[in-house]
Write a protein that holds these residues in place. Structure first.
Motif, PDB file in Angstrom:
ATOM      1  N   ARG A 104     -13.091   3.871  -1.789  1.00 42.79           N
ATOM      2  CA  ARG A 104     -12.411   3.192  -0.681  1.00 42.79           C
ATOM      3  C   ARG A 104     -11.232   2.370  -1.185  1.00 42.79           C
ATOM      4  N   ASP A 105     -11.442   1.638  -2.281  1.00 44.68           N
ATOM      5  CA  ASP A 105     -10.366   0.789  -2.804  1.00 44.68           C
ATOM      6  C   ASP A 105      -9.160   1.625  -3.237  1.00 44.68           C
ATOM      7  N   LEU A 106      -9.416   2.740  -3.906  1.00 44.74           N
ATOM      8  CA  LEU A 106      -8.313   3.574  -4.372  1.00 44.74           C
ATOM      9  C   LEU A 106      -7.573   4.226  -3.206  1.00 44.74           C
ATOM     10  N   VAL A 107      -8.323   4.696  -2.225  1.00 40.84           N
ATOM     11  CA  VAL A 107      -7.680   5.312  -1.063  1.00 40.84           C
ATOM     12  C   VAL A 107      -6.818   4.288  -0.332  1.00 40.84           C
ATOM     13  N   ARG A 108      -7.327   3.091  -0.167  1.00 40.20           N
ATOM     14  CA  ARG A 108      -6.548   2.048   0.514  1.00 40.20           C
ATOM     15  C   ARG A 108      -5.306   1.671  -0.288  1.00 40.20           C
ATOM     16  N   LEU A 109      -5.458   1.581  -1.605  1.00 38.53           N
ATOM     17  CA  LEU A 109      -4.307   1.242  -2.440  1.00 38.53           C
ATOM     18  C   LEU A 109      -3.225   2.311  -2.337  1.00 38.53           C
ATOM     19  N   ILE A 110      -3.626   3.561  -2.441  1.00 42.94           N
ATOM     20  CA  ILE A 110      -2.643   4.649  -2.397  1.00 42.94           C
ATOM     21  C   ILE A 110      -2.037   4.778  -1.006  1.00 42.94           C
ATOM     22  N   ARG A 111      -2.851   4.574   0.023  1.00 40.03           N
ATOM     23  CA  ARG A 111      -2.307   4.611   1.381  1.00 40.03           C
ATOM     24  C   ARG A 111      -1.283   3.502   1.600  1.00 40.03           C
ATOM     25  N   SER A 112      -1.538   2.334   1.025  1.00 48.29           N
ATOM     26  CA  SER A 112      -0.612   1.216   1.209  1.00 48.29           C
ATOM     27  C   SER A 112       0.723   1.455   0.512  1.00 48.29           C
ATOM     28  N   LYS A 113       0.735   2.389  -0.429  1.00 45.46           N
ATOM     29  CA  LYS A 113       1.968   2.722  -1.152  1.00 45.46           C
ATOM     30  C   LYS A 113       2.424   4.142  -0.823  1.00 45.46           C
ATOM     31  N   ASN A 114       2.128   4.581   0.379  1.00 42.77           N
ATOM     32  CA  ASN A 114       2.445   5.950   0.783  1.00 42.77           C
ATOM     33  C   ASN A 114       3.951   6.208   0.678  1.00 42.77           C
ATOM     34  N   PRO A 115       4.384   7.148  -0.153  1.00 42.15           N
ATOM     35  CA  PRO A 115       5.830   7.390  -0.306  1.00 42.15           C
ATOM     36  C   PRO A 115       6.477   7.985   0.939  1.00 42.15           C
ATOM     37  N   ARG A 116       5.687   8.567   1.824  1.00 45.49           N
ATOM     38  CA  ARG A 116       6.258   9.157   3.032  1.00 45.49           C
ATOM     39  C   ARG A 116       6.563   8.102   4.089  1.00 45.49           C
ATOM     40  N   SER A 117       6.087   6.871   3.860  1.00 51.98           N
ATOM     41  CA  SER A 117       6.347   5.797   4.824  1.00 51.98           C
ATOM     42  C   SER A 117       7.649   5.065   4.537  1.00 51.98           C
ATOM     43  N   LEU A 118       8.308   5.390   3.445  1.00 50.26           N
ATOM     44  CA  LEU A 118       9.517   4.673   3.043  1.00 50.26           C
ATOM     45  C   LEU A 118      10.740   5.193   3.791  1.00 50.26           C
ATOM     46  N   GLY A 119      11.676   4.290   4.017  1.00 51.60           N
ATOM     47  CA  GLY A 119      12.958   4.670   4.579  1.00 51.60           C
ATOM     48  C   GLY A 119      13.980   4.902   3.482  1.00 51.60           C
ATOM     49  N   ASP A 120      15.185   5.226   3.880  1.00 52.52           N
ATOM     50  CA  ASP A 120      16.249   5.463   2.911  1.00 52.52           C
ATOM     51  C   ASP A 120      16.541   4.184   2.130  1.00 52.52           C
ATOM     52  N   GLY A 121      16.609   4.313   0.814  1.00 52.47           N
ATOM     53  CA  GLY A 121      16.923   3.179  -0.041  1.00 52.47           C
ATOM     54  C   GLY A 121      15.740   2.304  -0.385  1.00 52.47           C
ATOM     55  N   GLN A 122      14.581   2.539   0.217  1.00 56.50           N
ATOM     56  CA  GLN A 122      13.396   1.735  -0.066  1.00 56.50           C
ATOM     57  C   GLN A 122      12.586   2.360  -1.198  1.00 56.50           C
ATOM     58  N   THR A 123      11.847   1.521  -1.897  1.00 59.75           N
ATOM     59  CA  THR A 123      10.983   1.998  -2.976  1.00 59.75           C
ATOM     60  C   THR A 123       9.644   1.275  -2.933  1.00 59.75           C
ATOM     61  N   HIS A 124       8.661   1.903  -3.503  1.00 60.66           N
ATOM     62  CA  HIS A 124       7.353   1.297  -3.741  1.00 60.66           C
ATOM     63  C   HIS A 124       7.111   1.282  -5.245  1.00 60.66           C
ATOM     64  N   THR A 125       6.323   0.324  -5.697  1.00 59.35           N
ATOM     65  CA  THR A 125       5.859   0.301  -7.081  1.00 59.35           C
ATOM     66  C   THR A 125       4.342   0.325  -7.066  1.00 59.35           C
ATOM     67  N   LEU A 126       3.788   1.339  -7.672  1.00 56.14           N
ATOM     68  CA  LEU A 126       2.336   1.517  -7.711  1.00 56.14           C
ATOM     69  C   LEU A 126       1.865   1.369  -9.150  1.00 56.14           C
ATOM     70  N   ARG A 127       0.916   0.465  -9.351  1.00 55.47           N
ATOM     71  CA  ARG A 127       0.322   0.291 -10.674  1.00 55.47           C
ATOM     72  C   ARG A 127      -1.166   0.617 -10.586  1.00 55.47           C
ATOM     73  N   LEU A 128      -1.597   1.521 -11.443  1.00 53.53           N
ATOM     74  CA  LEU A 128      -3.004   1.887 -11.541  1.00 53.53           C
ATOM     75  C   LEU A 128      -3.515   1.505 -12.916  1.00 53.53           C
ATOM     76  N   GLU A 145       2.443   2.585 -14.434  1.00 55.57           N
ATOM     77  CA  GLU A 145       3.190   2.067 -13.287  1.00 55.57           C
ATOM     78  C   GLU A 145       4.345   3.004 -12.964  1.00 55.57           C
ATOM     79  N   ALA A 146       4.575   3.202 -11.678  1.00 53.95           N
ATOM     80  CA  ALA A 146       5.678   4.057 -11.231  1.00 53.95           C
ATOM     81  C   ALA A 146       6.372   3.408 -10.046  1.00 53.95           C
ATOM     82  N   THR A 147       7.687   3.485 -10.052  1.00 50.10           N
ATOM     83  CA  THR A 147       8.506   3.048  -8.921  1.00 50.10           C
ATOM     84  C   THR A 147       9.166   4.279  -8.328  1.00 50.10           C
ATOM     85  N   TYR A 148       9.014   4.457  -7.026  1.00 51.73           N
ATOM     86  CA  TYR A 148       9.449   5.710  -6.417  1.00 51.73           C
ATOM     87  C   TYR A 148      10.020   5.459  -5.028  1.00 51.73           C
ATOM     88  N   ALA A 149      10.833   6.416  -4.592  1.00 54.87           N
ATOM     89  CA  ALA A 149      11.421   6.394  -3.255  1.00 54.87           C
ATOM     90  C   ALA A 149      10.620   7.331  -2.351  1.00 54.87           C
TER      91      ALA A 149
END
Length: 598
Positions: free
Chosen positions: A209-233, A350-354
């Protein structure tokens, strides 16, 4: 000079004059054969380039150890074919160019023959890959180049005379035997009797549950143009994901990663069973994978396959090849294009992605073709319209039932199967039922099947259809059935289990073994209805004689429900515990007893 000597000289000159035209004819024939065979290879490369997507092996196919072993064998066979296909090129090139001379002229002729054969190989590989200036293309030239070299050696040996020809077959036999012994030695050193000595990460429902919630909160498909997420596992997070993913496939598989600043190591053990003996393919790798501003860098410091350390001089040339392959592969390219930076640290990655937009066909690349092509989509649309029309024709106050929906869908499937394939029509029926009675999001994976106007009243009525007086079981049944056809039965079962594990969390409805039975019943129904033509028609015929709930959906109301996460752990041993597995066996027994699934 004696007359007999003059006659001998004269005969020798006549023989020479006779052999020159013969040799010219032989060279002409060799040139024609080389041109014809090269044309064949070019046409074959064009066809393979156009059908390149079909050559992809679905990633999910590799979750099964037997399929993985078959895939490795397929790669080896493909490598042999890449070598063998270009042996005639080298052979014909050496016969077309006069390589029988000695000295510098003979050496130059041999180089010319190799250059011609190499040019053909480069042309064919460039056409097949669609580009020349890639490390992957250069790497794929290795085996064809060796094939050309071997063919040229055979050709030049043949031209050296009768004695050389007599020794040619034994030499080839020795080379083949040496290659076979080398392959057998590598295989023997690669496979071991025991797995690597590490414990795979234990996967709990809470961690899922924790991993699914973490990954969902950083969903790359939810980003707009010019926005980025940083995901650390963390290192543990990644190991849990590995254990979770590998648990969905064959048993006796485990993997573990270790992270350090600018370095990572991977250890994998895969159980294989040649004959009746359990053996393990063990693989260890240490190196660096980094992405800076979209530039992928791969470096391998140490590699070990079974008992065999792989030397660095053999690995280093392949690192840029792997990086290029990942950059240009259709499945990985969208993700690599979106990643701005990726790095490892002490116990983390860690990865930063658009934003990531998945390309068309991505699901098929992962799970293989689900049969949701244009033919199935057209049949699914017909099924949807038929079901909606059937509901709208019902007398006022009468609601559609589970059995009525199944009978209606499979009656149309049976009718359409007279001229088409029963498996295809049953797939369409299940997809339509999945969209209308399961969840409308199934349409996102299929393609547009719902009509305009939306038929809101009929769809609301279908949304409330019950089986054994439970509407939620209807949804479990048909969503699982549709997912099983869109991906795999293992994925369908895992999705159902994950949903129950989320329900067991605080604030949820609780873990339900009854819901799991509904999931498994739907998955089993989908498999039996689409396994083959005979099985598909058997389901159609059974439903044509009327729906009996016990034939398709066994009793489930006595199975435990509403179980909290703490109680699931304490009373049932968690997922995989003794009491949990006992109830899973009971669910399987009940489903196997259904008449439609025997």
């Amino acid at each position: 000079m004696p007359s007999n000597e003059r006659q001998s000289v004269r005969l020798s000159r006549e023989e020479t004059e006779y052999s020159a035209p013969v040799r010219r004819r032989h060279r002409l024939i060799a040139w024609i054969a080389l041109a014809a065979y090269s044309t064949f290879l070019v046409c074959r490369a064009l066809l393979r380039h156009r059908a390149g997507d079909a050559a992809y092996v679905p990633v999910w196919e590799l979750q099964d150890s037997h399929r993985f072993t078959a895939w490795i064998g397929g790669l080896a066979f493909a490598g042999f074919c890449a070598f063998a296909c270009f042996v005639p090129v080298g052979l014909l090139a050496s016969l077309a160019v006069p390589c029988h001379r000695r000295g510098w002229r003979g050496f130059a002729a041999r180089l010319a023959a190799l250059a011609i054969a190499g040019a053909v190989a480069v042309l064919v590989l460039t056409i097949e890959n669609g580009s020349l200036w890639r490390p992957t293309t250069a790497a794929r030239l290795v085996l064809p180049g060796l094939g050309c070299l071997f063919g040229a050696w055979v050709g030049t040996t043949w031209l050296r005379g009768r004695r050389a020809r007599l020794w040619l077959a034994p030499k080839i036999a020795v080379l083949v035997l040496a290659a076979a012994l080398l392959a057998a030695l590598v295989l023997w050193l690669s496979v071991e009797s025991a797995p690597l000595p590490f414990e795979a990460a234990h996967v709990t429902s809470a961690e899922k549950r924790d991993l699914v919630r973490l990954i969902r909160s950083k969903n790359p498909r939810s980003l707009g143009d010019g926005q980025t997420h940083t995901l650390r596992l963390t290192e543990h997070d990644v190991n849990v994901l590995l254990s979770w993913g590998l648990s969905l496939g064959s048993p006796d598989r485990k993997a573990q990663v270790d992270f350090a600043p600018d370095a990572a190591s991977l250890a994998v053990s895969i159980g294989v069973a040649p004959g009746n003996t359990r053996r393990y393919l063990n693989f260890q790798l240490t190196g660096t994978v980094r992405i800076d501003n979209g530039d992928l860098m791969v470096r391998v410091d140490r590699c070990r396959l079974g008992r065999m350390p792989v030397p660095s001089w053999l690995i280093d040339p392949w690192c840029p090849v792997v990086a290029s392959l990942l950059r240009h592969d259709r499945r990985s390219k969208p993700f690599l294009d979106a990643i701005r930076t990726a790095q490892t640290g002490p116990d983390w990655i860690e990865a930063t992605y658009a934003r990531v937009d998945l390309p068309p066909g991505f699901r098929e690349d992962l799970f293989g073709p689900a049969g949701a092509g244009e033919e199935v989509l057209a049949s699914t649309r017909a099924q949807v319209e038929q079901l909606l029309a059937a509901v709208e024709k019902l007398p006022r106050g009468r609601r559609p039932t589970f059995g009525m929906c199944l009978e209606t869908a499979f009656a149309l499937a049976r009718e359409r199967s007279i001229e088409t394939n029963a498996v295809t029509e049953n797939r369409a029926a299940i997809f339509a039922l999945g969209v209308l009675l399961g969840h409308s999001r199934i349409e996102e994976f299929l393609g547009p099947v719902l009509p305009e106007p939306p038929h809101a009243a009929a769809r609301r009525a279908l949304w409330q259809v019950q089986v054994r007086e439970r509407a939620d079981w209807t949804k479990h049944f048909f969503v699982s059935a549709a997912i099983a056809l869109l991906s795999d039965t293992v994925i369908s079962d895992a999705a159902g289990l994950l949903k129950e594990e989320f329900d067991a969390d605080t604030g949820g409805s609780g873990f339900s073994f009854a819901d799991l039975l509904a999931d498994r019943a739907g998955t089993t129904f989908a498999v039996r209805a689409t396994r083959d033509e005979a099985s598909a028609r058997a389901i159609q015929d059974r439903l044509a004689h009327g729906f009996q709930v016990d034939d398709f959906f066994p009793p489930a109301d006595d199975l435990p429900e509403g179980i909290s996460d703490a109680k699931l752990t304490s009373d049932y041993g968690g997922v995989g515990g003794a009491r949990y597995l006992h109830l899973i066996d009971e669910i399987e027994r009940r489903i196997a007893a259904c008449a439609a699934y025997r």
